[in-house]
Enzyme design. Structure first.
Site, PDB file in Angstrom:
ATOM      1  N   ASP A  12       0.804  -1.232   0.000  1.00 33.11           N
ATOM      2  CA  ASP A  12       0.000   0.000   0.000  1.00 33.11           C
ATOM      3  C   ASP A  12       0.832   1.276   0.000  1.00 33.11           C
ATOM      4  O   ASP A  12       0.458   2.286   0.596  1.00 33.11           O
ATOM      5  CB  ASP A  12      -0.975   0.022   1.205  1.00 33.11           C
ATOM      6  CG  ASP A  12      -1.877  -1.197   1.208  1.00 33.11           C
ATOM      7  OD1 ASP A  12      -2.225  -1.672   0.113  1.00 33.11           O
ATOM      8  OD2 ASP A  12      -2.238  -1.671   2.302  1.00 33.11           O
ATOM      9  N   GLY A  16       0.107   1.511  -7.338  1.00 34.72           N
ATOM     10  CA  GLY A  16      -0.848   1.675  -8.443  1.00 34.72           C
ATOM     11  C   GLY A  16      -0.743   3.059  -9.063  1.00 34.72           C
ATOM     12  O   GLY A  16      -0.769   3.224 -10.285  1.00 34.72           O
ATOM     13  N   HIS A  40      -4.805  -2.009  -5.676  1.00 36.21           N
ATOM     14  CA  HIS A  40      -4.026  -0.893  -6.218  1.00 36.21           C
ATOM     15  C   HIS A  40      -4.972   0.205  -6.684  1.00 36.21           C
ATOM     16  O   HIS A  40      -5.913  -0.061  -7.441  1.00 36.21           O
ATOM     17  CB  HIS A  40      -3.148  -1.371  -7.372  1.00 36.21           C
ATOM     18  CG  HIS A  40      -2.082  -2.329  -6.937  1.00 36.21           C
ATOM     19  ND1 HIS A  40      -1.165  -2.895  -7.788  1.00 36.21           N
ATOM     20  CD2 HIS A  40      -1.776  -2.815  -5.709  1.00 36.21           C
ATOM     21  CE1 HIS A  40      -0.355  -3.680  -7.108  1.00 36.21           C
ATOM     22  NE2 HIS A  40      -0.719  -3.661  -5.845  1.00 36.21           N
ATOM     23  N   THR A 309      -7.551  -1.515   1.240  1.00 35.74           N
ATOM     24  CA  THR A 309      -8.319  -1.455  -0.007  1.00 35.74           C
ATOM     25  C   THR A 309      -9.128  -2.736  -0.207  1.00 35.74           C
ATOM     26  O   THR A 309     -10.240  -2.722  -0.713  1.00 35.74           O
ATOM     27  CB  THR A 309      -7.347  -1.295  -1.201  1.00 35.74           C
ATOM     28  OG1 THR A 309      -6.458  -0.223  -0.908  1.00 35.74           O
ATOM     29  CG2 THR A 309      -8.058  -1.007  -2.492  1.00 35.74           C
ATOM     30  N   THR A 311      -9.724  -5.268   2.378  1.00 31.53           N
ATOM     31  CA  THR A 311     -10.518  -5.760   3.503  1.00 31.53           C
ATOM     32  C   THR A 311     -11.141  -4.642   4.347  1.00 31.53           C
ATOM     33  O   THR A 311     -11.939  -4.926   5.241  1.00 31.53           O
ATOM     34  CB  THR A 311      -9.632  -6.609   4.446  1.00 31.53           C
ATOM     35  OG1 THR A 311      -8.515  -5.791   4.834  1.00 31.53           O
ATOM     36  CG2 THR A 311      -9.119  -7.856   3.751  1.00 31.53           C
ATOM     37  N   ARG A 313      -9.755  -3.017   6.629  1.00 30.01           N
ATOM     38  CA  ARG A 313      -9.203  -2.962   7.992  1.00 30.01           C
ATOM     39  C   ARG A 313      -8.406  -1.672   8.195  1.00 30.01           C
ATOM     40  O   ARG A 313      -7.691  -1.239   7.293  1.00 30.01           O
ATOM     41  CB  ARG A 313      -8.242  -4.140   8.221  1.00 30.01           C
ATOM     42  CG  ARG A 313      -8.919  -5.489   8.283  1.00 30.01           C
ATOM     43  CD  ARG A 313      -7.903  -6.616   8.443  1.00 30.01           C
ATOM     44  NE  ARG A 313      -7.140  -6.842   7.219  1.00 30.01           N
ATOM     45  CZ  ARG A 313      -6.176  -7.745   7.104  1.00 30.01           C
ATOM     46  NH1 ARG A 313      -5.823  -8.472   8.138  1.00 30.01           N
ATOM     47  NH2 ARG A 313      -5.551  -7.918   5.959  1.00 30.01           N
ATOM     48  N   ASP A 343       2.122  14.848   1.350  1.00 30.49           N
ATOM     49  CA  ASP A 343       1.051  15.776   1.766  1.00 30.49           C
ATOM     50  C   ASP A 343       0.430  15.372   3.100  1.00 30.49           C
ATOM     51  O   ASP A 343      -0.006  16.213   3.877  1.00 30.49           O
ATOM     52  CB  ASP A 343      -0.052  15.831   0.687  1.00 30.49           C
ATOM     53  CG  ASP A 343      -0.593  14.441   0.351  1.00 30.49           C
ATOM     54  OD1 ASP A 343       0.221  13.539   0.043  1.00 30.49           O
ATOM     55  OD2 ASP A 343      -1.821  14.230   0.403  1.00 30.49           O
TER      56      ASP A 343
HETATM   57  P1  GDP Z   1      -0.840   0.202  -3.589  1.00 32.78           P
HETATM   58  O1  GDP Z   1      -1.406  -1.063  -3.081  1.00 32.78           O
HETATM   59  O2  GDP Z   1       0.637   0.302  -3.342  1.00 32.78           O
HETATM   60  O3  GDP Z   1      -1.166   0.482  -5.017  1.00 32.78           O
HETATM   61  O4  GDP Z   1      -1.502   1.364  -2.714  1.00 32.78           O
HETATM   62  P2  GDP Z   1      -3.065   1.479  -2.306  1.00 32.78           P
HETATM   63  O5  GDP Z   1      -3.820   1.914  -3.492  1.00 32.78           O
HETATM   64  O6  GDP Z   1      -3.519   0.266  -1.585  1.00 32.78           O
HETATM   65  O7  GDP Z   1      -3.001   2.592  -1.189  1.00 32.78           O
HETATM   66  C1  GDP Z   1      -2.534   3.870  -1.450  1.00 32.78           C
HETATM   67  C2  GDP Z   1      -3.650   4.883  -1.142  1.00 32.78           C
HETATM   68  O8  GDP Z   1      -3.094   6.168  -1.075  1.00 32.78           O
HETATM   69  C3  GDP Z   1      -4.692   4.964  -2.236  1.00 32.78           C
HETATM   70  O9  GDP Z   1      -5.912   5.349  -1.672  1.00 32.78           O
HETATM   71  C4  GDP Z   1      -4.131   6.044  -3.143  1.00 32.78           C
HETATM   72  O10 GDP Z   1      -5.143   6.703  -3.914  1.00 32.78           O
HETATM   73  C5  GDP Z   1      -3.551   6.982  -2.150  1.00 32.78           C
HETATM   74  N1  GDP Z   1      -2.349   7.720  -2.582  1.00 32.78           N
HETATM   75  C6  GDP Z   1      -1.371   7.341  -3.433  1.00 32.78           C
HETATM   76  N2  GDP Z   1      -0.396   8.290  -3.492  1.00 32.78           N
HETATM   77  C7  GDP Z   1      -0.776   9.273  -2.635  1.00 32.78           C
HETATM   78  C8  GDP Z   1      -0.177  10.495  -2.209  1.00 32.78           C
HETATM   79  O11 GDP Z   1       0.913  10.888  -2.620  1.00 32.78           O
HETATM   80  N3  GDP Z   1      -0.890  11.251  -1.308  1.00 32.78           N
HETATM   81  C9  GDP Z   1      -2.087  10.851  -0.795  1.00 32.78           C
HETATM   82  N4  GDP Z   1      -2.697  11.643   0.076  1.00 32.78           N
HETATM   83  N5  GDP Z   1      -2.664   9.693  -1.164  1.00 32.78           N
HETATM   84  C10 GDP Z   1      -2.010   8.911  -2.054  1.00 32.78           C
HETATM   85  P1  IMO Z   2      -0.882  -4.273  -2.141  1.00 33.59           P
HETATM   86  O1  IMO Z   2      -0.442  -4.859  -3.458  1.00 33.59           O
HETATM   87  C1  IMO Z   2      -0.778  -4.582   2.215  1.00 33.59           C
HETATM   88  C2  IMO Z   2      -0.701  -8.642   3.898  1.00 33.59           C
HETATM   89  C3  IMO Z   2      -1.903  -9.139   4.662  1.00 33.59           C
HETATM   90  C4  IMO Z   2      -1.236 -10.077   5.641  1.00 33.59           C
HETATM   91  C5  IMO Z   2      -0.122 -10.700   4.816  1.00 33.59           C
HETATM   92  C6  IMO Z   2      -0.484 -12.046   4.191  1.00 33.59           C
HETATM   93  O2  IMO Z   2      -2.194  -3.591  -2.194  1.00 33.59           O
HETATM   94  O3  IMO Z   2       0.212  -3.452  -1.553  1.00 33.59           O
HETATM   95  P2  IMO Z   2      -2.076 -12.793   2.205  1.00 33.59           P
HETATM   96  O4  IMO Z   2      -3.548 -12.607   2.034  1.00 33.59           O
HETATM   97  O5  IMO Z   2      -1.252 -12.224   1.114  1.00 33.59           O
HETATM   98  O6  IMO Z   2      -1.707 -14.217   2.507  1.00 33.59           O
HETATM   99  O7  IMO Z   2      -1.752 -11.981   3.566  1.00 33.59           O
HETATM  100  O8  IMO Z   2       0.148  -9.770   3.776  1.00 33.59           O
HETATM  101  N1  IMO Z   2      -0.978  -8.149   2.524  1.00 33.59           N
HETATM  102  C7  IMO Z   2      -0.954  -6.857   2.166  1.00 33.59           C
HETATM  103  N2  IMO Z   2      -0.764  -5.741   2.898  1.00 33.59           N
HETATM  104  N3  IMO Z   2      -0.938  -4.483   0.873  1.00 33.59           N
HETATM  105  C8  IMO Z   2      -1.094  -5.605   0.124  1.00 33.59           C
HETATM  106  O9  IMO Z   2      -1.134  -5.576  -1.219  1.00 33.59           O
HETATM  107  C9  IMO Z   2      -1.147  -6.854   0.771  1.00 33.59           C
HETATM  108  N4  IMO Z   2      -1.322  -8.120   0.331  1.00 33.59           N
HETATM  109  C10 IMO Z   2      -1.201  -8.900   1.420  1.00 33.59           C
HETATM  110  O10 IMO Z   2      -2.582  -8.095   5.309  1.00 33.59           O
HETATM  111  O11 IMO Z   2      -0.627  -9.345   6.681  1.00 33.59           O
HETATM  112 MG    MG Z   3      -2.918  -1.730  -1.794  1.00 36.63          MG
END
Ligand code: GDP
Ligand code: IMO
Ligand code: MG
Length: 443
Positions: A12, A16, A40, A309, A311, A313, A343
């Site tokens: 996270d 993405g 993502h 994103t 679950t 949580r 930010d």
């Molecule tokens: P990923 O799994 O690595 O693709 O990341 P996620 O999408 O799960 O979580 C990142 C969250 O932060 C999403 O809601 C994005 O829209 C948001 N996000 C990404 N870059 C930025 C940033 O520079 N600033 C802020 N405030 N939000 C961001």
């Molecule tokens: P993105 O690609 C954050 C975490 C789960 C758990 C551990 C194992 O969005 O960054 P799993 O279901 O993979 O066997 O769970 O890994 N986990 C993530 N945490 N971002 C993810 O994906 C995750 N994918 C799995 O919360 O601790």
């Molecule tokens: Mg993510």
């Protein structure tokens, strides 16, 4: 040319968003590991897309590939594709024949096992998507691969071998009742239908050959890592990890292109300006020691929208952890980084980073290899000057020099410590809310 995007912390980090930003110059975007445990986010002109399986390049109409290193739940895949089509996109997604399929019994077993561990400190807090059990079957040579869905006889034969084992596990080991996840006829029917649809829509490829041909034709390939370095099965905080290799080596084994191909390209580590963790496991810089820490964590969580994103949580929050980033930079051989969420830290009363750890009275700059030792590490915190809220759209337009001085110092510190340049700075979720320094496809 290839660009590999790797999560450098605990998932996270905003991968993405960067895949989307630079994906404009890619022809193909390839996921190389993981499955629908990923979530993502791409935000284009205020329109938000949350993608679990479909590679993030879909928002820009790029060809998306799910490589052999992925585990694919066809139910999720088709439902995600249908949703995206309803929203006006036309995703072109190909699946590696060698990729493994998440079956309903994998998901059930993931949840059963987490439940069984619930009262111990072995709970991982998985996403419940069946990821671990599917990779277990892959390693145990009893998995179902995408190619198997194309031949009902092969599929049936494999299921007749494996399903009784799953039934015995559920009933004899866990003392529960097996359900429709263990109904061989129903599985053959449903998954043959998925296979038919995959063939009909021409979605199945020999991943390595497909990518090599496109590269030979001069196309740019982007590898989209999911999860992050500290939840990598080899280099993460085992056993609080996912079951695949999000680190850059996975881009080779998970696609069928050689390490030299990945290594000739750029490998960009995506860094969140602080830490978030969803699920269990140590986190030395976690903000949880007193009320003030918890208030700060709540503030960052709310402002940064730090809720899973997949679950929903709430994510745990901590200061940036440099020993973790040094580890990530070495494991994947980062050629550059992008720092997101700058930010979110604006306007705080204090900004700190874990510069080093103290362990057994000694200061160390890198992480110990065992999770137990890592949990004993106390962060050596370094305090930074804070930066104020500013008009981020203006900063995005004007560029790096428009960032507050203290924020620039923060970025330069990270870049110096890791000895890699900063290619981009995230100052909001939208594609436009990025300070762009270098495009890795131009290197
Ligand atoms: P990923 O799994 O690595 O693709 O990341 P996620 O999408 O799960 O979580 C990142 C969250 O932060 C999403 O809601 C994005 O829209 C948001 N996000 C990404 N870059 C930025 C940033 O520079 N600033 C802020 N405030 N939000 C961001
Ligand atoms: P993105 O690609 C954050 C975490 C789960 C758990 C551990 C194992 O969005 O960054 P799993 O279901 O993979 O066997 O769970 O890994 N986990 C993530 N945490 N971002 C993810 O994906 C995750 N994918 C799995 O919360 O601790
Ligand atoms: Mg993510």
């Amino acid at each position: 040319m290839t660009v590999t995007i790797v999560g450098s912390q605990l998932g996270d980090e905003g991968k993405g968003a960067l895949v989307d930003l630079w994906g404009g110059d890619a022809d193909i975007v390839v996921r190389y590991q993981g499955g629908d445990n990923a979530g993502h986010t791409v935000v284009e002109d205020g329109e938000e897309y949350k993608l679990s399986l479909v590679p993030s390049g879909a928002v820009r109409d790029k060809v998306g590939v799910l490589g052999n290193g992925c585990v694919i739940n066809p139910r999720t895949l088709f439902s995600e594709l249908d949703d995206l089509r309803e929203r006006g996109l036309e995703p072109d997604v190909r699946l590696a024949k060698r990729a493994h399929v998440i079956m309903p019994y994998h998901r059930r077993l993931d949840n059963i096992e987490e439940e069984a561990k619930a009262d111990s400190d072995l709970t991982v807090g998985t996403t419940g998507r069946g990821i671990g059990p599917t990779y277990e079957d892959k390693a145990g040579r009893r998995g179902i691969r995408v190619g198997d869905l194309l031949d009902p006889e092969v599929l049936r034969q494999r299921l007749e071998y494996v399903v009784p084992q799953k039934r015995a596990l559920i009933e004899d080991v866990y003392g529960l009742e097996a359900g429709e996840e263990c109904d061989i006829e129903a599985l053959v029917e449903e998954f043959t239908e998925f296979g038919r649809r995959l063939s009909e829509e021409d979605m199945v490829v020999n991943c390595g050959d497909f990518l090599a041909e496109r590269r030979d034709a001069g196309e740019n390939v982007m590898f989209e890592g999911a999860q992050g370095t500290l939840i990598d099965i080899d280099h993460g905080s085992y056993p609080y990890v996912t079951s695949s290799n999000p680190t850059a080596g996975g881009a080779s084994t998970g696609t069928g292109l050689g390490p030299t191909v990945v290594g000739q390209g750029e490998v960009v580590g995506i860094v969140k300006a602080y830490l978030s963790r969803v699920g269990e496991g140590p986190m030395p810089t976690e903000l949880k020691d007193d009320d003030r820490d918890e208030e700060l964590a709540d503030f960052i969580r709310e402002k940064g929208g730090e809720f899973g994103t997949v679950t929903g949580r709430p994510r745990r929050i901590g200061w940036l952890d440099l020993p973790m980033l040094r580890h990530a930079a070495r494991v994947s051989g980062f050629t550059g980084i992008a720092v997101n969420h700058l930010d979110v830290l604006a306007g705080l009363d204090e900004v700190k980073v874990g510069h080093a750890y103290e362990l057994d009275g000694e200061e160390r700059l890198t992480m110990p290899a065992t999770t137990e030792r890592w949990a004993e590490c106390e962060p050596v915190l370094k305090e930074f000057e804070t930066w104020p809220e500013v008009d981020w759209s203006e900063v995005a337009e004007e560029g790096y020099e428009a960032l507050p001085d203290a924020a620039q110092d923060y970025l330069e510190y990270i870049s110096d410590e890791l000895d890699v340049p900063v290619y981009a700075v995230g100052i909001g979720p939208d594609r436009e809310q990025t300070v762009h320094l270098e495009n890795p496809f131009d290197k």
